[in-house]
Design an enzyme around this catalytic site. Structure first.
Site, mmCIF file in Angstrom:
data_model
loop_
_atom_site.group_PDB
_atom_site.id
_atom_site.type_symbol
_atom_site.label_atom_id
_atom_site.label_comp_id
_atom_site.label_asym_id
_atom_site.label_seq_id
_atom_site.Cartn_x
_atom_site.Cartn_y
_atom_site.Cartn_z
ATOM 1 N N LYS A 260 0.837 -1.205 0.000
ATOM 2 C CA LYS A 260 0.000 0.000 0.000
ATOM 3 C C LYS A 260 0.877 1.262 0.000
ATOM 4 C CE LYS A 260 -2.732 0.693 3.624
ATOM 5 N NZ LYS A 260 -2.558 1.953 4.361
ATOM 6 N N ASP B 99 -6.719 1.363 0.636
ATOM 7 C CA ASP B 99 -6.771 1.437 2.096
ATOM 8 C C ASP B 99 -8.202 1.124 2.528
ATOM 9 O OD1 ASP B 99 -8.272 3.628 1.448
ATOM 10 O OD2 ASP B 99 -7.248 4.993 2.812
#
Ligand code: SF4
Length: 212
Positions: free
Chosen positions: A120, A138
């Site tokens: 991420k 997210d």
């Protein structure tokens, strides 16, 4: 959800915010990297408060190494998990100096090899610092993609892969920020603001919040 609806969703999100970006404050890829590592399970507001004091004093790998782990902790101790974040940032600074000429690398493999940097974080850096069309999934993006049915999936990676496949190319670079901001301020976790949502007629969520 069909392709026309998806394109219209991104057109509307773009119309409302033509140049979206992160709410983290930064002036260089290195500052962004530090801010993103600090932002795990913390708010952007809290991270900005700390980095506004840290970056004027130390905003290069060398300067942060000079501060040392304890010195760094003094600036970030208001942020959750600051002990492990400080340790990771110090190790990352060392690696950047030794292996990358003190620069933040621009490829996924090198980014993910940095301590504290997962897929991420690498996606955020590639997208926001270097303008690559990556999508960092997210909690907000995961929720919006699933509720609206833009790109449903059981895991963040599944949603990321689906988004990369279905988001039209012209929207891909900014899709990440539009979806995060939409999730943070409109399609909120506990109670989505469906009555004022600009894409409510296109969203396929079955349990939309009714108008008051
Ligand atoms: S209509 Fe509601 S559920 Fe759908 S995207 Fe908008 S806020 Fe989220």
């Amino acid at each position: 959800m069909n392709a026309d609806k998806r394109a219209e969703i991104f057109r509307r999100l773009r119309d409302a915010n033509p140049a979206p970006t992160t709410e983290l404050e930064y002036d260089s890829p290195f500052e962004l990297l530090v801010a993103v590592v600090l932002s795990a399970q913390a708010t952007d507001v809290g991270v900005n408060k700390a980095t506004r004091k840290l970056f004027p004093v130390a905003n290069t790998p060398e300067a942060i190494l000079e501060l040392g782990e304890d010195g760094l902790k003094r600036y970030i101790k208001t942020i959750g998990l600051f002990n492990s974040k400080a340790a990771n940032i110090i190790k990352t600074c060392r690696k950047l100096i030794e292996e990358h000429n003190s620069e933040v690398p621009r490829d996924r493999e090198s980014l993910e090899a940095l301590p504290g940097v997962g897929r991420k974080t690498a996606n955020v850096i590639l997208n926001t610092a270097f303008g690559e069309p990556t999508i960092a999934v997210d909690t907000h993006i995961f929720r919006v993609a699933n509720r609206s049915k833009i790109a449903p999936g059981k895991t963040p990676l599944e949603v990321e892969k689906k988004l990369l496949k279905v988001v039209p190319a012209e929207f891909r670079k900014d899709a990440h920020h539009w979806l995060i901001l939409h999730g943070r301020y409109v399609c909120k976790a506990r109670k989505p603001d469906c009555p004022v949502c600009p894409i409510r007629d296109l969203c396929e969520f079955k349990d939309k919040t009714p108008a008051a």
